[in-house]
Design an enzyme around this catalytic site. Structure first.
Site, PDB file in Angstrom:
ATOM      1  N   ARG A  79       0.838  -1.288  -0.181  1.00  0.00           N
ATOM      2  CA  ARG A  79      -0.070  -0.101   0.045  1.00  0.00           C
ATOM      3  C   ARG A  79       0.801   1.013  -0.074  1.00  0.00           C
ATOM      4  NH1 ARG A  79      -4.809  -1.157   2.121  1.00  0.00           N
ATOM      5  NH2 ARG A  79      -3.854  -2.264   3.631  1.00  0.00           N
ATOM      6  N   TYR A  80       1.918   1.179   0.858  1.00  0.00           N
ATOM      7  CA  TYR A  80       2.986   2.403   0.885  1.00  0.00           C
ATOM      8  C   TYR A  80       4.053   1.965   0.257  1.00  0.00           C
ATOM      9  CZ  TYR A  80      -0.509   3.551   4.635  1.00  0.00           C
ATOM     10  OH  TYR A  80      -1.576   3.826   5.316  1.00  0.00           O
ATOM     11  N   ARG A  83       6.888  -0.131   2.632  1.00  0.00           N
ATOM     12  CA  ARG A  83       6.656  -1.260   3.591  1.00  0.00           C
ATOM     13  C   ARG A  83       5.614  -2.214   2.595  1.00  0.00           C
ATOM     14  NH1 ARG A  83       3.910   3.272   6.554  1.00  0.00           N
ATOM     15  NH2 ARG A  83       4.684   4.234   5.004  1.00  0.00           N
ATOM     16  N   CYS A  92      -6.028 -17.804  13.288  1.00  0.00           N
ATOM     17  CA  CYS A  92      -5.748 -17.024  14.505  1.00  0.00           C
ATOM     18  C   CYS A  92      -5.967 -17.869  15.702  1.00  0.00           C
ATOM     19  CB  CYS A  92      -6.594 -15.608  14.617  1.00  0.00           C
ATOM     20  SG  CYS A  92      -6.431 -14.561  13.392  1.00  0.00           S
ATOM     21  N   CYS A  96     -11.898 -12.493  16.754  1.00  0.00           N
ATOM     22  CA  CYS A  96     -12.469 -11.170  17.252  1.00  0.00           C
ATOM     23  C   CYS A  96     -13.787 -10.809  16.427  1.00  0.00           C
ATOM     24  CB  CYS A  96     -11.443  -9.975  17.225  1.00  0.00           C
ATOM     25  SG  CYS A  96      -9.739 -10.629  18.031  1.00  0.00           S
ATOM     26  N   CYS A  99     -13.424  -8.004  13.716  1.00  0.00           N
ATOM     27  CA  CYS A  99     -12.281  -8.146  12.961  1.00  0.00           C
ATOM     28  C   CYS A  99     -12.363  -7.537  11.528  1.00  0.00           C
ATOM     29  CB  CYS A  99     -11.748  -9.724  12.790  1.00  0.00           C
ATOM     30  SG  CYS A  99     -10.442  -9.728  11.604  1.00  0.00           S
ATOM     31  N   ARG A 101     -10.588  -8.234   9.067  1.00  0.00           N
ATOM     32  CA  ARG A 101     -10.281  -9.269   8.102  1.00  0.00           C
ATOM     33  C   ARG A 101     -11.248 -10.280   8.046  1.00  0.00           C
ATOM     34  NH1 ARG A 101      -4.391  -8.017   8.301  1.00  0.00           N
ATOM     35  NH2 ARG A 101      -4.234  -6.282   6.886  1.00  0.00           N
ATOM     36  N   ASP A 260     -13.194  -0.174  11.816  1.00  0.00           N
ATOM     37  CA  ASP A 260     -13.253  -0.418  10.328  1.00  0.00           C
ATOM     38  C   ASP A 260     -14.717  -0.945   9.914  1.00  0.00           C
ATOM     39  OD1 ASP A 260     -10.683   0.305   9.402  1.00  0.00           O
ATOM     40  OD2 ASP A 260     -10.144  -1.377  10.419  1.00  0.00           O
ATOM     41  N   ASP A 297      -8.229   3.670   8.839  1.00  0.00           N
ATOM     42  CA  ASP A 297      -7.880   3.233   8.037  1.00  0.00           C
ATOM     43  C   ASP A 297      -8.952   3.525   6.561  1.00  0.00           C
ATOM     44  OD1 ASP A 297      -5.731   1.695   6.786  1.00  0.00           O
ATOM     45  OD2 ASP A 297      -5.756   0.628   8.785  1.00  0.00           O
ATOM     46  N   LYS A 304      -3.725   4.801   6.292  1.00  0.00           N
ATOM     47  CA  LYS A 304      -4.258   5.491   7.693  1.00  0.00           C
ATOM     48  C   LYS A 304      -4.186   7.125   7.638  1.00  0.00           C
ATOM     49  CE  LYS A 304      -2.673   1.673  10.349  1.00  0.00           C
ATOM     50  NZ  LYS A 304      -2.288   0.831   9.066  1.00  0.00           N
TER      51      LYS A 304
HETATM   52  S1  SF4 Z   1      -8.354  -9.027  14.806  1.00  0.00           S
HETATM   53 FE1  SF4 Z   1      -8.631 -10.562  13.131  1.00  0.00          FE
HETATM   54  S2  SF4 Z   1      -6.750 -11.157  12.406  1.00  0.00           S
HETATM   55 FE2  SF4 Z   1      -6.290  -9.956  14.423  1.00  0.00          FE
HETATM   56  S3  SF4 Z   1      -6.436 -11.818  16.093  1.00  0.00           S
HETATM   57 FE3  SF4 Z   1      -8.591 -11.130  15.621  1.00  0.00          FE
HETATM   58  S4  SF4 Z   1      -9.471 -12.247  14.176  1.00  0.00           S
HETATM   59 FE4  SF4 Z   1      -7.251 -12.473  14.131  1.00  0.00          FE
END
Ligand code: SF4
Length: 337
Positions: A79-80, A83, A92, A96, A99, A101, A260, A297, A304
């Site tokens: 993206r940048y 990096r 994971c 979460c 999340c 993603r 997000d 973001d 960001k």
């Molecule tokens: S925020 Fe998303 S990528 Fe990060 S630990 Fe939680 S579920 Fe996994």
């Protein structure tokens, strides 16, 4: 979750519906840190599925921060200019509920060898890249042997200076941060930084603090990133506790992310104005070392942006009205203007 007492038994139909949309996992460490039966428990709120996740808003996106738009080869986001993000796993230890993603995490695991080789080749032939961010998923779900192998391959790319590892493992599965893992994270040439994802001081259990100490004692610089989440940490008292606890554990708060636009997460999302008010309340009240930058973001992969709050207005060329930490405005004439 129901058997662990983290969700009421009469929620099973809803949980099944949520599970058919989004992955569910919570480690024993986080189950022990949660307080079952407490409706507003900040740990349970992050990991226990909720019927509100089935409420998708029109503004919510499948790829909220535009990882795919900036992916030159599978497993890499560029993206940048200086990096890249290397998504070495999609797995994971916890999933979460907020999340960004959530549409991709949990998919069949580790980046295939061919894709990893193609990603490393891309980095090797792009001398503008100085930093590689290992994320996923959570890179520290991989074995120390596999992490050491990736680090060794990165070390051989001469224009790389820094590897940054974004992880939740030290809090959600602190036992994984053992001597072998710490050794795998150290390289002879590259600076390795670890960015801990944590959202509430209750996550910093004695075991988590011990894991952070093992990393800090090994000379690995530690930063944190947190997400501003209604029902978890969206008030100045809670965040002051978290940021002070992080500094006590030698972790510098780095980013506070505005939540997000991931699908089914509107119940977590504050307004930007609420986030700015919280940051303003924290300034002056806790040490500057405790304060992260509040960022958004931008949807669409535009990167960001700091969200403030702002403290100054230019009232005339070279003349500023600047608010102090208590909100009192002061005139300042800029001698350099
Ligand atoms: S925020 Fe998303 S990528 Fe990060 S630990 Fe939680 S579920 Fe996994």
């Amino acid at each position: 979750m129901i058997e662990a007492g983290l969700a009421p038994g009469d929620d099973s139909a809803v949980l099944e519906e949520v599970a058919s949309e989004f992955r569910i996992r919570m480690t024993p460490a986080m189950q022990a840190a949660a307080r079952p039966g407490t409706a507003a428990d900040p740990i349970a709120a992050q990991f226990v599925p909720d019927a509100r996740e089935l409420d998708t808003r029109p503004e919510e996106l499948l790829d909220p921060i535009g990882d795919d738009i900036h992916s030159p080869v599978p497993g890499l986001t560029h993206r940048y200019p200086d990096r890249v993000i290397l998504h070495i796993t999609k797995t994971c230890e916890v999933y979460c509920r907020f999340c960004f993603r959530r549409e991709v995490v949990g998919e069949d695991g580790t980046l295939p060898e061919d894709d990893l080789t193609a990603a490393l080749d891309y980095i090797a032939r792009t001398p503008a890249i100085h930093e590689v961010i290992l994320t996923g998923g959570d890179p520290l779900v991989l074995s120390p042997r596999r992490i050491a192998a990736v680090m060794a391959r990165l070390t051989k790319i001469p224009h790389l200076d820094v590897v940054r590892i974004h992880t939740r493992i030290p809090v959600v599965a602190p036992d994984r941060i053992d001597a072998a893992m710490v050794a795998a994270l150290r390289t002879e040439r590259l600076a390795v930084w670890l960015v801990l994802h944590t959202n509430h001081a209750n996550e910093l259990t004695p075991d988590a603090c011990a894991a952070l100490a093992r990393l800090a004692d090994a000379g690995i610089p530690l930063l944190s990133q947190s997400v501003l989440l209604r029902g978890v940490n969206a008030d100045a008292d809670t965040l002051a506790d978290l940021f002070r606890a992080l500094i006590r554990n030698r972790v510098k708060p780095y980013y506070l992310h505005h939540c997000d636009l991931a699908r089914g997460t509107s119940h977590f999302r504050t307004s930007i104005a609420e986030g700015q008010a919280i940051m303003a309340a924290l300034r002056g009240r806790i040490s500057g070392t405790c304060l992260p930058q509040y960022v958004l973001d931008l949807p669409g992969g535009h990167g960001k942006v700091p969200l403030g709050p702002g403290y100054l207005d230019e009232t005339a060329p070279g003349r500023w009205l600047i608010r102090d930490w208590q909100g009192t405005p002061h005139e300042y004439r800029d001698p350099g203007a």
